[in-house]
Design an enzyme around this catalytic site. Structure first.
Site, mmCIF file in Angstrom:
data_model
loop_
_atom_site.group_PDB
_atom_site.id
_atom_site.type_symbol
_atom_site.label_atom_id
_atom_site.label_comp_id
_atom_site.label_asym_id
_atom_site.label_seq_id
_atom_site.Cartn_x
_atom_site.Cartn_y
_atom_site.Cartn_z
ATOM 1 N N HIS A 167 0.813 -1.227 0.000
ATOM 2 C CA HIS A 167 0.000 0.000 0.000
ATOM 3 C C HIS A 167 0.843 1.272 0.000
ATOM 4 O O HIS A 167 0.301 2.370 -0.042
ATOM 5 C CB HIS A 167 -0.929 0.009 1.220
ATOM 6 C CG HIS A 167 -2.010 -1.020 1.137
ATOM 7 N ND1 HIS A 167 -3.297 -0.723 0.784
ATOM 8 C CD2 HIS A 167 -1.976 -2.362 1.312
ATOM 9 C CE1 HIS A 167 -4.022 -1.833 0.771
ATOM 10 N NE2 HIS A 167 -3.239 -2.852 1.093
ATOM 11 N N ASP A 374 3.451 9.635 -0.944
ATOM 12 C CA ASP A 374 2.284 8.861 -0.503
ATOM 13 C C ASP A 374 2.052 7.727 -1.489
ATOM 14 O O ASP A 374 2.064 7.954 -2.700
ATOM 15 C CB ASP A 374 1.044 9.790 -0.489
ATOM 16 C CG ASP A 374 -0.036 9.304 0.477
ATOM 17 O OD1 ASP A 374 -0.110 8.086 0.702
ATOM 18 O OD2 ASP A 374 -0.794 10.144 0.984
HETATM 19 P P1 ADP Z 1 -3.062 6.717 4.775
HETATM 20 O O1 ADP Z 1 -3.479 5.353 4.393
HETATM 21 O O2 ADP Z 1 -1.608 6.970 4.640
HETATM 22 O O3 ADP Z 1 -3.557 7.155 6.105
HETATM 23 P P2 ADP Z 1 -5.073 7.578 2.850
HETATM 24 O O4 ADP Z 1 -5.420 8.931 2.371
HETATM 25 O O5 ADP Z 1 -4.912 6.569 1.784
HETATM 26 O O6 ADP Z 1 -3.764 7.714 3.732
HETATM 27 O O7 ADP Z 1 -6.193 7.033 3.824
HETATM 28 C C1 ADP Z 1 -6.571 7.733 4.994
HETATM 29 C C2 ADP Z 1 -7.914 7.224 5.470
HETATM 30 O O8 ADP Z 1 -8.104 7.651 6.820
HETATM 31 C C3 ADP Z 1 -9.053 7.776 4.660
HETATM 32 O O9 ADP Z 1 -10.019 6.761 4.464
HETATM 33 C C4 ADP Z 1 -9.611 8.909 5.517
HETATM 34 O O10 ADP Z 1 -11.004 9.083 5.385
HETATM 35 C C5 ADP Z 1 -9.272 8.460 6.916
HETATM 36 N N1 ADP Z 1 -8.975 9.647 7.763
HETATM 37 C C6 ADP Z 1 -7.910 10.456 7.671
HETATM 38 N N2 ADP Z 1 -7.962 11.448 8.590
HETATM 39 C C7 ADP Z 1 -9.104 11.246 9.274
HETATM 40 C C8 ADP Z 1 -9.740 11.926 10.363
HETATM 41 N N3 ADP Z 1 -9.189 12.980 10.976
HETATM 42 N N4 ADP Z 1 -10.906 11.433 10.817
HETATM 43 C C9 ADP Z 1 -11.455 10.339 10.237
HETATM 44 N N5 ADP Z 1 -10.905 9.664 9.217
HETATM 45 C C10 ADP Z 1 -9.746 10.102 8.744
HETATM 46 C C1 G6P Z 2 -0.960 3.403 5.961
HETATM 47 C C2 G6P Z 2 -0.372 2.024 5.862
HETATM 48 C C3 G6P Z 2 -1.306 1.003 6.555
HETATM 49 C C4 G6P Z 2 -1.604 1.456 7.959
HETATM 50 C C5 G6P Z 2 -2.155 2.888 7.973
HETATM 51 C C6 G6P Z 2 -2.425 3.421 9.379
HETATM 52 O O1 G6P Z 2 -2.132 3.430 5.246
HETATM 53 O O2 G6P Z 2 -0.181 1.675 4.504
HETATM 54 O O3 G6P Z 2 -0.699 -0.275 6.580
HETATM 55 O O4 G6P Z 2 -2.549 0.585 8.565
HETATM 56 O O5 G6P Z 2 -1.237 3.744 7.328
HETATM 57 O O6 G6P Z 2 -1.299 3.266 10.187
HETATM 58 P P1 G6P Z 2 -1.280 2.356 11.496
HETATM 59 O O7 G6P Z 2 0.160 2.315 11.883
HETATM 60 O O8 G6P Z 2 -2.158 3.060 12.473
HETATM 61 O O9 G6P Z 2 -1.843 1.019 11.154
#
Ligand code: ADP
Ligand code: G6P
Length: 475
Positions: A167, A374
Site C-alpha cells: 500500500h 504517498d
Molecule cells: P493513509 O493510508 O496513509 O492514512 P489515505 O489517504 O490513503 O492515507 O487514507 C486515509 C484514510 O483515513 C481515509 O479513508 C480517511 O477518510 C481516513 N482519515 C484520515 N484522517 C481522518 C480523520 N481525521 N478522521 C477520520 N478519518 C480520517
Molecule cells: C498506511 C499504511 C497502513 C496502515 C495505515 C495506518 O495506510 O499503509 O498499513 O494501517 O497507514 O497506520 P497504522 O500504523 O495506524 O496502522
C-alpha cells in the site's frame, strides 16, 4: 464441502480497541488499508487476520468481550506483546521501513536491533494464517509490516494461492539497497503468486531491485523464482465511491454541509484531512498557506483552512516531534494573522465520524492533498466521490500515487512552497464552469474505478496466476 474463503492478513484489523472510562468499544481504524478493504471484507464471507491494537490494559472479562465482538465481524485477532509493539510495529515497521520506503532515509535510526522481532511477528502472522487456512482459500497479505509472511506461508502450504499488495511506494533500488536485510525482504515477498502495487513506477522500481539485488530477470510483469512463476501487477486502489456519493446525496448531509458553509461565511474553506504523519506534508502545507496570506491581504477574513489530523503512531518519536511542529505553526499563523473576528486555521487533532468527514468534503471549496510522498492517497478520492454537486477543486501533490490517475486536479510539487501557495490562489479563483468540467471528469473515473473493481481485478489476476503455477522444481 465448505466454500473457499478470502483470508485478508494485515497488521491492523479494520477496527481498533478503545476503552473510554473503563468502557470497552471498538472504533474504525484510520488509514487507507483499513478503510479501503472494510467494504470488500463485509461483502465476502472470509476472515480478516490482524492486530486489534493495544490490549494490555484489558482485564480477562474485557478480553473475552472483545473476542466476541471481533468474531461477529469475522476478524481473527493476533495480540501483540508490548515488546512486539515497540520493536516490530514502532521499531522496524514504522521506524525503519516506513521512512525508507518514503525516501526519508535520514529518519532511519543509526542502529536498529529490531529485525529479529519483525521476523518473529511475521512468523506469528504466518502461523495463525496457516492454522485458519482451509484448502481452496485465497490468502491476501497486505503491506510493509508483513513482507516476510508470503514466503513463510509458502514453506508450509506450497500449493496455496497467496497474493501480496503493497500500500506504500516501493522506492528506487538505490534507496532500497540501504536496507541491511534487503535480500530477506525480497525473497519473503516472492512467496506470493502475485505482488501488487499502486503505480507502474513502484512496480518498475521493484523489478530493478529484483535484478540488482537478487540477480533475477523480470520479464515485464513476471519472473521465475524457486521453480515457480511470480506475477507483478499494477492495481491503483479505489474507494467505495457509491457509498460516499450516496451519503453525500442524503438531505441530512446536504443540510450539514450548508451549515458548515454558513458558519464559515464569508470565508471560503480550504480543507486538509490526514493522519498526523510526516509523509503528508502538513508543515509545508501550512507554510504555503502562510505564504498565501502574506502575499494576498485581500484574502484576510475571506478564507479559512480547516485541517483535521487524526493521531497516528503516537509512541514513535518522529510523530511526537511532528505534532509539536504542527501545533506551533498553527499557533504562529493564527497568532500573526488572526483577528478578533477571524481565525485563519481551524485545527482538529482527532478522528471524526464518517458523516462529518463527508459533510466537510462537501462544504470545502478547495481540498488540499499535498503529501511529500504517498503510496496512493484515498482522501483525494473520497473528496471527489463526495462532490455530487460537481464542484470543489482538488490540489494534489505530484508525489502521491493517485496523481497518475487524477489528471484534472491542480498538481503541485509540495516542496515548492511558492508554487503551492500559487495553486491555492488559482484554485480559489477558478471559474465555476472550469471547476465543474474538472470535477465531473474526476468523478467519472472514481465512480467506475472503485474498490470493488480493485478487489476483483487483483483477485482475478491472482486466480489466473495461481492456476498457471507449475509445481515446485518443475524447472
Ligand atoms: P493513509 O493510508 O496513509 O492514512 P489515505 O489517504 O490513503 O492515507 O487514507 C486515509 C484514510 O483515513 C481515509 O479513508 C480517511 O477518510 C481516513 N482519515 C484520515 N484522517 C481522518 C480523520 N481525521 N478522521 C477520520 N478519518 C480520517
Ligand atoms: C498506511 C499504511 C497502513 C496502515 C495505515 C495506518 O495506510 O499503509 O498499513 O494501517 O497507514 O497506520 P497504522 O500504523 O495506524 O496502522
Amino acid at each position: 464441502m465448505t466454500e473457499p474463503r478470502l483470508l485478508i492478513v494485515s497488521n491492523r484489523l479494520p477496527v481498533t480497541v478503545r476503552t473510554d472510562r473503563g468502557e470497552l468499544s471498538v472504533a474504525p481504524s484510520a488509514g487507507g488499508l483499513a478503510t479501503g478493504l472494510r467494504g470488500p471484507h463485509t461483502k465476502s464471507d472470509g476472515l480478516w487476520i490482524g492486530w486489534p491494537g493495544d490490549v494490555s490494559h484489558l482485564d480477562d472479562a474485557q478480553r473475552g468481550s472483545l473476542d466476541e465482538k471481533l468474531e461477529a465481524m469475522r476478524a481473527v485477532p493476533l495480540y501483540l506483546e508490548p515488546e512486539e509493539v515497540t520493536r516490530y510495529y514502532e521499531g522496524y515497521s514504522n521506524g525503519v521501513l516506513w521512512p525508507l520506503f518514503h525516501y526519508m532515509v535520514d529518519r532511519i535510526p543509526l542502529v536498529s536491533t529490531d529485525w529479529e522481532v519483525y521476523q518473529h511477528v511475521n512468523q506469528r502472522f504466518a502461523d495463525l494464517t496457516v492454522a485458519r487456512y482451509r484448502p481452496g482459500d485465497t490468502i491476501w497479505v497486505q503491506d510493509y509490516q508483513l513482507m516476510l509472511v508470503p514466503g513463510m506461508i509458502r514453506e508450509r502450504l506450497p500449493s496455496a494461492t497467496i497474493g501480496f499488495f503493497l500500500h506504500i511506494p516501493f522506492p528506487s533500488s538505490e534507496a532500497f539497497r540501504i536496507l541491511p536485510r534487503r535480500e530477506e525482504i525480497l525473497t519473503g515477498l516472492l512467496g506470493a503468486d502475485l505482488i501488487g502495487f499502486h503505480t507502474f513506477s513502484y512496480l518498475d522500481q521493484f523489478a530493478r531491485s529484483m535484478m540488482r539485488i537478487l540477480g533475477l530477470d523480470v520479464e515485464v510483469d513476471r519472473l521465475r523464482y524457486a521453480g515457480r512463476n511470480v506475477r507483478l501487477g499494477v492495481f491503483p486502489m479505489g474507494i467505495d465511491a457509491a457509498h460516499f456519493s450516496q451519503v453525500a446525496t442524503s438531505p441530512e448531509l446536504a443540510t450539514e454541509a450548508d451549515a458548515i458553509r454558513q458558519r464559515a461565511a464569508p470565508c471560503r474553506i480550504l480543507l486538509g484531512v490526514d493522519r498526523m504523519d510526516y509523509t503528508k506534508g502538513l508543515t509545508r502545507r501550512l507554510l504555503a498557506y502562510e505564504r498565501l496570506l502574506a502575499r494576498s491581504p485581500e484574502l484576510h477574513g475571506k478564507v479559512r483552512l480547516v485541517q483535521v489530523a487524526v493521531p497516528s503512531r503516537t509512541e514513535v518519536d518522529a510523530y511526537v516531534t511532528l505534532k509539536t511542529q504542527v501545533d506551533e505553526l498553527v499557533g504562529k499563523i493564527n497568532g500573526e494573522y488572526g483577528t478578533i473576528d477571524w481565525t485563519p486555521i481551524h485545527y482538529l487533532y482527532r478522528s471524526i465520524p464518517e458523516s462529518q468527514l463527508i459533510a466537510l468534503y462537501r462544504a470545502a471549496d478547495v481540498m488540499l492533498v499535498t503529501p511529500v510522498r504517498d503510496g496512493l492517497n484515498l482522501v483525494a478520492k473520497e473528496f471527489i466521490a463526495s462532490r455530487v454537486d460537481d464542484d470543489g477543486v482538488l490540489i494534489l501533490s505530484e508525489l502521491a500515487g493517485a496523481a497518475s490517475e487524477l489528471g484534472e486536479a491542480l498538481r503541485v510539487n509540495p516542496y515548492d512552497i511558492d508554487a503551492t501557495a500559487g495553486a491555492m490562489a488559482q484554485a480559489l479563483a477558478l471559474a465555476p464552469e472550469e471547476r465543474r468540467i474538472r470535477m465531473s471528469a474526476l468523478r467519472r473515473r472514481i465512480m467506475t474505478h472503485d474498490v470493488h473493481r480493485w478487489v476483483s481485478l487483483f483477485l482475478g489476476t491472482l486466480e489466473r496466476s495461481a492456476t498457471q503455477r507449475e509445481p515446485a522444481g518443475a524447472r
